[in-house]
Design an enzyme around this catalytic site. Sequence first.
Site, mmCIF file in Angstrom:
data_model
loop_
_atom_site.group_PDB
_atom_site.id
_atom_site.type_symbol
_atom_site.label_atom_id
_atom_site.label_comp_id
_atom_site.label_asym_id
_atom_site.label_seq_id
_atom_site.Cartn_x
_atom_site.Cartn_y
_atom_site.Cartn_z
ATOM 1 N N LYS A 29 0.818 -1.215 0.000
ATOM 2 C CA LYS A 29 0.000 0.000 0.000
ATOM 3 C C LYS A 29 0.856 1.272 0.000
ATOM 4 O O LYS A 29 0.502 2.259 -0.655
ATOM 5 C CB LYS A 29 -0.949 0.010 1.193
ATOM 6 C CG LYS A 29 -0.290 0.084 2.558
ATOM 7 C CD LYS A 29 -1.315 0.045 3.665
ATOM 8 C CE LYS A 29 -0.667 0.058 5.035
ATOM 9 N NZ LYS A 29 0.128 1.255 5.295
ATOM 10 N N THR A 30 1.984 1.250 0.720
ATOM 11 C CA THR A 30 2.841 2.446 0.728
ATOM 12 C C THR A 30 3.409 2.702 -0.660
ATOM 13 O O THR A 30 3.532 3.856 -1.098
ATOM 14 C CB THR A 30 3.982 2.276 1.751
ATOM 15 O OG1 THR A 30 3.424 2.002 3.043
ATOM 16 C CG2 THR A 30 4.820 3.540 1.834
ATOM 17 N N ASP A 215 -3.635 7.224 4.443
ATOM 18 C CA ASP A 215 -3.195 5.860 4.733
ATOM 19 C C ASP A 215 -3.923 5.341 5.970
ATOM 20 O O ASP A 215 -4.371 6.127 6.817
ATOM 21 C CB ASP A 215 -1.681 5.879 4.979
ATOM 22 C CG ASP A 215 -1.085 4.489 5.065
ATOM 23 O OD1 ASP A 215 -1.726 3.536 4.588
ATOM 24 O OD2 ASP A 215 0.030 4.361 5.606
ATOM 25 N N GLU A 216 -4.036 4.015 6.103
ATOM 26 C CA GLU A 216 -4.660 3.367 7.269
ATOM 27 C C GLU A 216 -6.047 3.955 7.560
ATOM 28 O O GLU A 216 -6.379 4.279 8.692
ATOM 29 C CB GLU A 216 -3.757 3.507 8.509
ATOM 30 C CG GLU A 216 -2.352 2.972 8.332
ATOM 31 C CD GLU A 216 -2.275 1.449 8.346
ATOM 32 O OE1 GLU A 216 -3.331 0.794 8.315
ATOM 33 O OE2 GLU A 216 -1.147 0.926 8.358
ATOM 34 N N GLN A 246 -7.685 -5.158 9.473
ATOM 35 C CA GLN A 246 -6.617 -4.697 10.362
ATOM 36 C C GLN A 246 -7.068 -3.529 11.235
ATOM 37 O O GLN A 246 -6.240 -2.757 11.722
ATOM 38 C CB GLN A 246 -5.383 -4.292 9.551
ATOM 39 C CG GLN A 246 -4.747 -5.448 8.796
ATOM 40 C CD GLN A 246 -3.448 -5.055 8.132
ATOM 41 O OE1 GLN A 246 -2.420 -4.875 8.776
ATOM 42 N NE2 GLN A 246 -3.489 -4.909 6.818
ATOM 43 N N ARG A 621 2.500 -10.322 10.518
ATOM 44 C CA ARG A 621 3.804 -9.662 10.685
ATOM 45 C C ARG A 621 4.929 -10.597 10.261
ATOM 46 O O ARG A 621 6.044 -10.157 10.000
ATOM 47 C CB ARG A 621 4.046 -9.259 12.146
ATOM 48 C CG ARG A 621 3.084 -8.285 12.789
ATOM 49 C CD ARG A 621 2.805 -7.083 11.948
ATOM 50 N NE ARG A 621 1.608 -7.291 11.147
ATOM 51 C CZ ARG A 621 1.232 -6.512 10.138
ATOM 52 N NH1 ARG A 621 1.977 -5.491 9.786
ATOM 53 N NH2 ARG A 621 0.121 -6.743 9.460
#
Length: 688
Positions: A29-30, A215-216, A246, A621
């Site tokens: 996504k980044t 973002d997020e 998430q 993770r």
Amino acid sequence: MHGLNPHQAEAVAHVGGPLLVIAGAGSGKTRVITRKIAHLIRAHGVPARNIVALTFTNKAAREMKARVGTLLKGQNARGLRVSTFHTFGLNLLRREVEAAGLRPGFSLFDPEDAATVLKEHLREHDLADAVTPAAALARISRWKNALIDPARAAGTAEDDFDAMLADLYGRYEQSLAAYNACDFDDLIARPVRLLRDDRELRERWQNRIRHLLVDEYQDTNGAQYELVRLLVGPRGAFTVVGDDDQSIYAWRGARPDNLARLRDHYPTLRVVMLEQNYRSSGRILKLANGLIGHNPHLFDKRLWCDLGPGEPARVLVCRDEAHEAERVAAEIQHMHLTKDRPYGSIAILYRSNHQARPFEQALRALSVPYFLSGGTSFFARAEVKDVMAYLRLLANPADDAAFLRVVNVPRREIGPTTLQRLAAFAAEGDEPLAAVCADPRLAAQMPARQAQRLMALAGSLAEHRAQSERAAHPIAAVRALLEHIDYAGWCRDNAPSRAAAERRMDNVTDLLNWLERLHREAAAEGPPPGLPELVAKLTLLDVLERQDEAEGGERVHLMTLHAAKGLEFPHVYLVGMEEELLPHRGSLDAADAGPSDSDTGAAGGAGVEEERRLCYVGITRAQQSLTFTRARRRRRYGETVTCAPSRFLSELPSAELHQPDSTKRTDAEARAHGSAQLAALKGLLADR
């Protein structure tokens, strides 16, 4: 578009209207956000100064800005604004300070400053014995995040307790206004009110921002959702990236349904799904998909990768929490010595901070370096912040935030009413609070006793400031001031135990010794620095320490699942997989969202679905290997209890799990295995 998969490229290329990108864990996504910024500037000629990107952490903002700079390799990125929501709100308020009803140089109160203000109000309030300052601040924070002002809070109170809290909220807001201060929640709520109520100001900001990226997005609360809507206006030139699987911050007011609400407000919204994972092996993703499949979804997706299946995840069953920690620590040391795995590639993740202690002990016993993320920074300790505030006041008498921190440290019986009168008097002459404490006219503004106490404080500060300016070693003046106000006595009176008081004063001593060392080092290279220069250096050390905390280095990482969000590690131990730990006991009784125990900072009562998402975050993770651990028994509240396995273990696809403890060993076999492993380690260490 080089190196992007088709869905990533679609998200980058779409600039004609509102876009929602559902980005699964590890799906790049980044990369999408930074490539899109570069695409807007290069392909569509949007000036960088007209692009704003918002995220939730300074680290993420720094990373985004650095990546965009690398992509553009020139001056095209000048003026680009990449920041957290709160930094953006702060900058907006500074630019629109008069419209916001603030004065230039307004103070920003951190949660501890805000709790101090509430503590003073509670001394005079009917709620004094019914609620703590921290609990009252949490309730006020939820009101602000929902854009509810004190009048509305009072009007919708369901009982007397709620009504009293709303009254406390109103008094707290009056104090902030008197001190010319904002708290963190105001950095979102105030800009929302400004943009909503002032059409000219709103249009000016909408014209300034030609494309907004967030973002997020699943972590946004109600106020942040409104801020985004007001900034983009009806045109809806935005790209928001999020993942409802998430969403783990309901206790902070996050609303994952903000993802779905977008379609109601923007009918032309395009949705792009990113499901290819670039982080984890196939087996880890099967575990993640299997677990999160038990939750309802706003958007259905299934992570996949082309990285190969990888090794099966393991489930280790231990006798108790000490055995769990010793077993994990021994495995980590063994991996490092026999497989050359760097310590920094390994993370131990847990639900609550109190679980860290046995792991710290076990790692120390084996001389394994570790880094505890989320532990209290030296500069975040109350006693260090107190002394730093006095230092700042000696160096800069115009520091109102420092003055408000220490005006009642030690207690001088200066209540909120007195401080509001002091603030009003200071505002009339546009002077700092500390300066007007010495004004003879102050006695006409408040009772003589309070005026005398404030004048005594001002006199003491002025005397020791002059001493610091005259002395060859300015730290002597700081020590003299702390002795004059009997700060050690204040610590003794307010610490829960004598040992705690001694630890606090040891931290104060460390701080002052640090200052003296800085003074000696600087004096050896040039003119001896004064107190302002030393305070500036100490502030920089605070920043560097925080950066060191963020990096961790070549040490095993210990952190909560909440702290692990956004990170990745080759090897992960997800520990404490038991009912009442994960899922947390507070989630099992479906209580109202809110902090459930002080050491987690995380919610009880956010529901089993959010706890499942938290476990999903932990699983995703891991890049190469994943190990779950649980204990059969654990000490809780002073007694040993039998622990049931976490329901989440039974929800994982069993075919992807290796359970070496499913065949029970005899005690003799377990001892023999442990002795053999210890002998092997000793042999390796001897060879080195």
